[in-house]
Enzyme design. Structure first.
Site, PDB file in Angstrom:
ATOM      1  N   TYR A 143      99.296   1.776  58.245  1.00 53.39           N
ATOM      2  CA  TYR A 143     100.155   2.278  59.319  1.00 53.39           C
ATOM      3  C   TYR A 143      99.452   2.136  60.668  1.00 53.39           C
ATOM      4  CZ  TYR A 143     102.410   5.625  62.428  1.00 53.39           C
ATOM      5  OH  TYR A 143     103.006   6.227  63.509  1.00 53.39           O
ATOM      6  N   SER A 163     100.394   5.136  68.174  1.00 58.98           N
ATOM      7  CA  SER A 163     100.004   6.342  67.434  1.00 58.98           C
ATOM      8  C   SER A 163      98.531   6.648  67.638  1.00 58.98           C
ATOM      9  CB  SER A 163     100.276   6.127  65.941  1.00 58.98           C
ATOM     10  OG  SER A 163      99.676   7.128  65.158  1.00 58.98           O
TER      11      SER A 163
END
Length: 335
Positions: free
Chosen positions: A152, A127
């Site tokens: 995350y 990501s």
């Protein structure tokens, strides 16, 4: 080829599986259909895939090592794309264990399954969030990313490190793709475009964080899928010029690679909202708020490495992409 894809009920996973099936590959799809967002949307995606020849729909969690190993042993895939993960930056503030279970323990299970099944290539989702506190633009895979600002992001950085270890120790070719704000038809309801569209249509206010001063490298789903397929077809190789005195984070002496996959064209959040208003023919009621914990001010992908490696070139403008999403949303939800 026979390709195992995890997260096939998800936004990117479903679109990727469809593209692979359309070109004649056999796809073994894995998803646990968790309720992080509306399961009906996930089922609708899977319904489309189940109409395709060559798709096998397996309902299991990558956290379940026994079931995952059994799936690998039974179906014997050639390559693997791991897209299953607990997504979302803000959700990680209140539910950290979900990220540890899926993104760390689950990914470790995928790596182990690839190791023992002698997989030819593992492509996995990282990501843009891994860039965290970095402020040098555009973001480059050759930059250090040791300062994530959400759990995350930390789990995605950990995935890259875990993959490197398996490439180094066991010679498993692995390629990590750092996705930049993926959007488009069949998208995720927790993403801004989905929430903004729903609220504008229903006459509700939209929350505009950092008072609208965000910039995001929005990347259309079709461009993402094309990039993933190209990467999957080009197996990661060692970098013969890798030097431990000046280590390149994006490659290794083992068969390991990292790439950004984005649009290379950041858009102001307010511009994004204006485009959405034009497509909907309706003004948004804006609720301006400060920056949220875990957010970053700007994302901007340097995709030059991916362009050189596989010829990746994003083609979809933000105007076209938003219009296509709105058309799909109205049709799917009957507006």
């Amino acid at each position: 080829m026979k390709i195992l894809v995890t997260g096939t009920a998800g936004f990117i996973g479903a679109a990727l599986a469809e593209a692979l099936l359309l070109r004649g590959d056999e796809v073994i799809g894995i998803d646990n259909l968790n309720d992080y967002y509306d399961v009906r949307l996930k089922l609708a995606r899977l319904e489309r895939l189940n109409r395709c020849t060559g798709f096998t729909d397996l309902r299991l969690s990558i956290e379940d090592q026994g079931a995952l190993f059994e799936a690998f042993d039974r179906h014997r895939p050639d390559k693997v794309v791991n897209l299953a993960a607990q997504a979302g930056v803000r959700y990680s503030l209140s539910n950290p264990k979900a990220y540890v279970d899926s993104n760390l323990a689950g990914f470790c299970n995928v790596l182990e399954a690839c190791r023992y099944s002698k997989i030819h290539h593992l492509v996995y989702a990282s990501s843009s969030s891994v860039y965290g506190a970095n402020t040098t633009m555009p973001f480059s895979v050759h930059q250090n990313v040791d300062h994530p600002v959400s759990l995350y992001a930390a789990t995605k950085k950990a995935n890259e490190l875990m993959a490197h270890t398996y490439s180094h120790l066991f010679g498993i070719p692995t390629t990590g793709l750092r996705f930049f704000t993926v959007y488009g038809p069949w998208g995720r309801p927790d993403m801004a475009l989905f929430k903004f569209t729903q609220n504008i249509i229903e006459g509700k206010s939209i929350d505009v964080y950092n008072f609208g001063r965000h910039r995001r490298d929005f990347t259309y789903i079709d461009d993402i899928v094309e990039g993933v397929v190209r990467v999957l077809d080009q197996v990661a190789l060692p970098n013969p010029n890798w030097d431990g005195e000046h280590p390149d984070p994006a490659s290794s002496k083992g068969p390991y690679r990292l790439y950004n996959i984005g649009n290379e064209s950041p858009v102001e959040l307010m511009t994004f909202i204006e485009l959405l208003e034009q497509c909907l023919g309706k003004k948004a009621i804006k609720n301006f708020l400060p920056m949220q914990d875990g957010d970053v001010l700007e994302t901007y992908a340097d995709v030059s490495d991916l362009q050189r490696a596989v010829g990746y070139t994003p083609r979809t403008t933000i105007e076209t992409g938003v219009a296509r999403f709105v058309a799909w949303y109205k049709e799917f939800y009957g507006y």
